[in-house]
Scaffold this motif. Structure first.
Motif, PDB file in Angstrom:
ATOM      1  N   VAL A  97       0.834  -1.210   0.000  1.00  0.00           N
ATOM      2  CA  VAL A  97       0.000   0.000   0.000  1.00  0.00           C
ATOM      3  C   VAL A  97       0.863   1.253   0.000  1.00  0.00           C
ATOM      4  O   VAL A  97       0.613   2.197  -0.767  1.00  0.00           O
ATOM      5  N   THR A  98       1.899   1.281   0.846  1.00  0.00           N
ATOM      6  CA  THR A  98       2.758   2.468   0.890  1.00  0.00           C
ATOM      7  C   THR A  98       3.564   2.610  -0.405  1.00  0.00           C
ATOM      8  O   THR A  98       3.819   3.726  -0.857  1.00  0.00           O
ATOM      9  N   MET A  99       3.943   1.484  -1.008  1.00  0.00           N
ATOM     10  CA  MET A  99       4.621   1.541  -2.301  1.00  0.00           C
ATOM     11  C   MET A  99       3.710   2.137  -3.365  1.00  0.00           C
ATOM     12  O   MET A  99       4.139   2.972  -4.176  1.00  0.00           O
ATOM     13  N   LEU A 100       2.448   1.725  -3.369  1.00  0.00           N
ATOM     14  CA  LEU A 100       1.494   2.255  -4.343  1.00  0.00           C
ATOM     15  C   LEU A 100       1.326   3.758  -4.162  1.00  0.00           C
ATOM     16  O   LEU A 100       1.317   4.522  -5.140  1.00  0.00           O
ATOM     17  N   ILE A 101       1.199   4.202  -2.920  1.00  0.00           N
ATOM     18  CA  ILE A 101       1.077   5.636  -2.635  1.00  0.00           C
ATOM     19  C   ILE A 101       2.308   6.377  -3.158  1.00  0.00           C
ATOM     20  O   ILE A 101       2.207   7.439  -3.786  1.00  0.00           O
ATOM     21  N   ASP A 102       3.474   5.805  -2.908  1.00  0.00           N
ATOM     22  CA  ASP A 102       4.718   6.418  -3.348  1.00  0.00           C
ATOM     23  C   ASP A 102       4.779   6.517  -4.864  1.00  0.00           C
ATOM     24  O   ASP A 102       5.161   7.556  -5.420  1.00  0.00           O
ATOM     25  N   HIS A 103       4.400   5.456  -5.556  1.00  0.00           N
ATOM     26  CA  HIS A 103       4.503   5.455  -7.007  1.00  0.00           C
ATOM     27  C   HIS A 103       3.446   6.348  -7.658  1.00  0.00           C
ATOM     28  O   HIS A 103       3.710   6.933  -8.717  1.00  0.00           O
ATOM     29  N   VAL A 104       2.286   6.469  -7.040  1.00  0.00           N
ATOM     30  CA  VAL A 104       1.301   7.441  -7.522  1.00  0.00           C
ATOM     31  C   VAL A 104       1.883   8.852  -7.397  1.00  0.00           C
ATOM     32  O   VAL A 104       1.733   9.693  -8.290  1.00  0.00           O
ATOM     33  N   GLY A 105       2.584   9.093  -6.291  1.00  0.00           N
ATOM     34  CA  GLY A 105       3.212  10.397  -6.113  1.00  0.00           C
ATOM     35  C   GLY A 105       4.302  10.663  -7.128  1.00  0.00           C
ATOM     36  O   GLY A 105       4.431  11.782  -7.649  1.00  0.00           O
ATOM     37  N   ALA A 106       5.104   9.632  -7.416  1.00  0.00           N
ATOM     38  CA  ALA A 106       6.236   9.795  -8.327  1.00  0.00           C
ATOM     39  C   ALA A 106       5.817   9.880  -9.791  1.00  0.00           C
ATOM     40  O   ALA A 106       6.641  10.235 -10.644  1.00  0.00           O
ATOM     41  N   THR A 107       4.561   9.577 -10.070  1.00  0.00           N
ATOM     42  CA  THR A 107       4.078   9.621 -11.454  1.00  0.00           C
ATOM     43  C   THR A 107       2.964  10.663 -11.605  1.00  0.00           C
ATOM     44  O   THR A 107       3.201  11.772 -12.075  1.00  0.00           O
ATOM     45  N   LEU A 108       1.778  10.340 -11.157  1.00  0.00           N
ATOM     46  CA  LEU A 108       0.623  11.210 -11.392  1.00  0.00           C
ATOM     47  C   LEU A 108       0.730  12.535 -10.635  1.00  0.00           C
ATOM     48  O   LEU A 108       0.504  13.611 -11.216  1.00  0.00           O
ATOM     49  N   VAL A 109       1.053  12.475  -9.351  1.00  0.00           N
ATOM     50  CA  VAL A 109       1.132  13.714  -8.569  1.00  0.00           C
ATOM     51  C   VAL A 109       2.255  14.605  -9.077  1.00  0.00           C
ATOM     52  O   VAL A 109       2.115  15.834  -9.156  1.00  0.00           O
ATOM     53  N   LEU A 110       3.371  14.016  -9.447  1.00  0.00           N
ATOM     54  CA  LEU A 110       4.483  14.802  -9.971  1.00  0.00           C
ATOM     55  C   LEU A 110       4.093  15.501 -11.271  1.00  0.00           C
ATOM     56  O   LEU A 110       4.415  16.686 -11.473  1.00  0.00           O
ATOM     57  N   GLN A 111       3.398  14.791 -12.136  1.00  0.00           N
ATOM     58  CA  GLN A 111       2.967  15.410 -13.387  1.00  0.00           C
ATOM     59  C   GLN A 111       1.920  16.497 -13.128  1.00  0.00           C
ATOM     60  O   GLN A 111       1.896  17.522 -13.840  1.00  0.00           O
ATOM     61  N   MET A 112       1.081  16.312 -12.128  1.00  0.00           N
ATOM     62  CA  MET A 112       0.118  17.346 -11.749  1.00  0.00           C
ATOM     63  C   MET A 112       0.843  18.591 -11.239  1.00  0.00           C
ATOM     64  O   MET A 112       0.424  19.719 -11.513  1.00  0.00           O
ATOM     65  N   PHE A 113       1.933  18.375 -10.511  1.00  0.00           N
ATOM     66  CA  PHE A 113       2.718  19.518 -10.041  1.00  0.00           C
ATOM     67  C   PHE A 113       3.354  20.255 -11.214  1.00  0.00           C
ATOM     68  O   PHE A 113       3.371  21.494 -11.246  1.00  0.00           O
ATOM     69  N   TYR A 114       3.894  19.511 -12.183  1.00  0.00           N
ATOM     70  CA  TYR A 114       4.471  20.159 -13.358  1.00  0.00           C
ATOM     71  C   TYR A 114       3.417  20.984 -14.106  1.00  0.00           C
ATOM     72  O   TYR A 114       3.716  22.076 -14.622  1.00  0.00           O
ATOM     73  N   ALA A 115       2.187  20.461 -14.143  1.00  0.00           N
ATOM     74  CA  ALA A 115       1.120  21.175 -14.840  1.00  0.00           C
ATOM     75  C   ALA A 115       0.606  22.367 -14.028  1.00  0.00           C
ATOM     76  O   ALA A 115       0.144  23.353 -14.602  1.00  0.00           O
ATOM     77  N   ASN A 116       0.691  22.266 -12.691  1.00  0.00           N
ATOM     78  CA  ASN A 116       0.193  23.333 -11.816  1.00  0.00           C
ATOM     79  C   ASN A 116       1.143  23.482 -10.634  1.00  0.00           C
ATOM     80  O   ASN A 116       0.875  22.989  -9.533  1.00  0.00           O
ATOM     81  N   PRO A 117       2.284  24.120 -10.839  1.00  0.00           N
ATOM     82  CA  PRO A 117       3.344  24.167  -9.823  1.00  0.00           C
ATOM     83  C   PRO A 117       3.041  25.116  -8.659  1.00  0.00           C
ATOM     84  O   PRO A 117       3.603  26.205  -8.559  1.00  0.00           O
TER      85      PRO A 117
END
Length: 273
Positions: A19-39
């Protein structure tokens, strides 16, 4: 032998790690790209929050690897599984994290070689433990732990050469947890000659194992100047709740889940961003 006390079986620890790995990988992919789109600062805070939660996963997997090494019926099959899924997971790993189409070392835009998935790190860590065990059986007791350092060197070199996830630090953590736990058995000489005596870690030994893991993590934080990894200590503290029982079997789930969830995240990143 007295029944071991603890709240978490090996399977429960594995689920926490998943579960914590999944949270981490969501952060490293989707959340990171969301930050790039809306920093924004809020998005950056969310990113660091999910990555901090995810730090707990890898130490738990390393702990379970050491336990698996001590209890598996076939170390050869265990190593083969890790190697096979390391190969199977590489394309999903690259699609999720490495963006191979922009790499100078890519194959058809779906596979690149600048960094490799964590199964490779676990594979080399298991190799180091196995080599240590082989060496220790042929050495006097005082040389057992220096032998662990020697056994770790080729595994660390391989991890660094292939740029595996967590690379040298990951192998060092596995070996540190192995040293902290101690070899699964020792040889004692009695009236009938040398005999192998199985040993399960005491509570004090588990504390020492956790301490060794913490030192490895602190070393990683210091030498890499990457202090977000300090949250990985939370995963090690959770291992102190291990009750020594395997729990309900589901060993194949993680092997399958790892490449599948990376493939899904990789596709989502490309579709959404």
């Amino acid at each position: 032998m007295a029944e071991k006390k603890g709240l978490l079986t090996g399977n429960a620890l594995k689920w926490i790690a998943i579960v914590t790995m999944l949270i981490d990988h969501v952060g490293a992919t989707l959340v990171l790209q969301m930050f790039y789109a809306n920093p924004t600062n809020d998005m950056l805070a969310i990113y660091y929050l999910v990555r901090s939660v995810g730090r707990a996963a890898f130490p738990i997997f390393c702990f379970l690897l050491v336990e698996g090494f001590c209890h598996t019926r076939s170390r050869g099959k265990y190593l083969l599984r890790l190697g096979l899924f390391a190969l199977l997971a590489e394309i999903p790993f690259d699609l999720a994290f490495n963006w191979p189409e922009y790499s100078d070392l890519n194959v058809f835009g779906i596979l690149e070689f600048t960094s490799q998935n964590v199964f490779f790190t676990l594979f080399f860590g298991l190799c180091a433990l196995w080599l240590w065990d082989v060496m220790a059986k042929r050495l006097p007791r005082w040389a057992e732990y220096p032998a662990a350092v020697v056994a770790a060197l080729p595994a660390c070199f391989a991890a660094n050469l292939l740029c595996t996830d967590y690379d040298v630090s990951g192998v060092a953590l596995i070996v540190a947890l192995g040293i902290g736990r101690g070899l699964p058995y020792r040889t004692e000489t009695g009236a009938d000659g040398p005999t192998a005596v199985w040993q399960e870690p005491s509570r004090v030994r588990r504390l020492f194992q956790c301490l060794m893991g913490c030192l490895a993590i602190l070393g990683h934080c210091y030498f890499r100047d990457n202090w977000i990894e300090i949250f990985a200590i939370i995963g090690l503290l959770l291992t102190l709740l291990y009750n020594g029982k395997r729990g309900r079997s589901g060993k194949w789930f993680f092997y399958i889940f790892y490449p599948v969830h990376l493939l899904i995240l990789g596709v989502l990143v490309r579709v959404l961003f």
